[in-house]
Design an enzyme around this catalytic site. Structure first.
Site, PDB file in Angstrom:
ATOM      1  N   CYS A 119     -11.783  -2.135  -8.495  1.00 14.56           N
ATOM      2  CA  CYS A 119     -10.270  -2.009  -8.114  1.00 14.56           C
ATOM      3  C   CYS A 119     -10.221  -1.489  -6.699  1.00 14.56           C
ATOM      4  CB  CYS A 119      -9.763  -1.188  -9.181  1.00 14.56           C
ATOM      5  SG  CYS A 119     -10.503   0.553  -9.617  1.00 14.56           S
ATOM      6  N   ASP A 164       0.864  -1.122   0.087  1.00 16.55           N
ATOM      7  CA  ASP A 164       0.068   0.095  -0.204  1.00 16.55           C
ATOM      8  C   ASP A 164       1.073   1.152  -0.153  1.00 16.55           C
ATOM      9  OD1 ASP A 164      -2.264   1.647   0.240  1.00 16.55           O
ATOM     10  OD2 ASP A 164      -1.822   1.759   2.401  1.00 16.55           O
ATOM     11  N   ASP A 205      -0.127   5.130   0.899  1.00 14.28           N
ATOM     12  CA  ASP A 205      -0.045   5.951   1.934  1.00 14.28           C
ATOM     13  C   ASP A 205      -0.043   5.489   3.349  1.00 14.28           C
ATOM     14  OD1 ASP A 205      -0.154   8.074  -0.095  1.00 14.28           O
ATOM     15  OD2 ASP A 205      -2.545   7.858  -0.196  1.00 14.28           O
ATOM     16  N   GLN A 251      -6.718   5.766  -4.523  1.00 12.69           N
ATOM     17  CA  GLN A 251      -6.368   7.476  -4.499  1.00 12.69           C
ATOM     18  C   GLN A 251      -7.861   8.024  -4.772  1.00 12.69           C
ATOM     19  OE1 GLN A 251      -3.541   9.111  -3.834  1.00 12.69           O
ATOM     20  NE2 GLN A 251      -2.716   7.004  -3.255  1.00 12.69           N
ATOM     21  N   SER A 252      -8.756   7.586  -3.868  1.00  6.95           N
ATOM     22  CA  SER A 252     -10.038   8.612  -3.938  1.00  6.95           C
ATOM     23  C   SER A 252      -9.849   9.990  -4.134  1.00  6.95           C
ATOM     24  CB  SER A 252     -10.854   8.041  -2.866  1.00  6.95           C
ATOM     25  OG  SER A 252     -10.507   8.602  -1.689  1.00  6.95           O
ATOM     26  N   CYS A 256      -6.396   2.852  -7.725  1.00  4.84           N
ATOM     27  CA  CYS A 256      -7.893   2.999  -7.823  1.00  4.84           C
ATOM     28  C   CYS A 256      -8.006   4.641  -7.794  1.00  4.84           C
ATOM     29  CB  CYS A 256      -8.643   2.126  -6.862  1.00  4.84           C
ATOM     30  SG  CYS A 256     -10.200   2.701  -7.055  1.00  4.84           S
TER      31      CYS A 256
END
Length: 185
Positions: free
Chosen positions: A103, A11, A13, A56-57, A93
């Site tokens: 995703c 991952d 962050d 990465q919303s 994503c």
């Protein structure tokens, strides 16, 4: 007999770089966690393939665009390469939590894309998913990866959640790397 080295999925962050409740929105805000860059370099130098798998919303929320995200990833790649390492691929994503995509972790679409790229299944080939949140562990576990929790980012909170499958816990990516290099040396 040489032990088969697992694929390492990280991952971003909270594992590689400092996380923020306000989102990491710029190259300047993207700051590596101490030891993380050297850890990725050490893993790749030891023959592990390292991939980044990141929700990465902030893109869907309009906090930054894909050009800015690419600039953050270029910074990360350059730092790893400066230490003599390689990131073999990055899956991200860009969707928000209500977009119902395949995703976004805890769904496993990004991991499945890596499997397709490599022409293998993590149900049959060893892989480790390193994350700081429950959704990271769930996505990896669903695809047959060994889930690993690091206590950076959201990891300290995540360790107290009810999780119905086994996983290993390390202080940070550097501690995971030391243990992994020792195990597969």
């Amino acid at each position: 007999m040489t032990q088969l080295k697992p694929i390492i999925l990280l991952d971003r962050d909270g594992v590689i770089n400092q996380d923020s409740d306000a989102y990491v929105k710029s190259v300047d805000e993207w700051q590596p966690i101490p030891g993380s860059i050297k850890s990725i370099a050490a893993l790749s130098q030891a023959g592990f393939k390292v991939y980044v798998v990141t929700n990465q919303s902030g893109i869907a929320r309009g906090y930054y665009d894909e050009t800015t995200l690419q600039a953050m990833h270029d910074k990360m790649i350059a730092l790893v390469e400066a230490e003599g390492g390689t990131i073999h691929g990055i899956q991200y994503c860009p969707h928000g939590p209500d977009d119902n995509c395949r995703c976004r972790k805890p769904k496993s679409g990004m991991i499945e894309a890596i499997e397709a790229e490599l022409g293998l299944s993590f149900q049959n080939y060893p892989a480790i998913m390193v994350g700081d949140s429950l959704r990271d562990l769930q996505a990896g576990n669903f695809r047959g990866c060994s889930p690993v929790l690091v206590l950076t980012g959201n990891g300290r909170e995540t360790q107290y959640k009810e999780i119905d499958f086994p996983f290993n816990v390390y202080t940070d990516l550097a501690a995971f790397t030391i243990a992994t290099l020792h195990k597969y040396s």
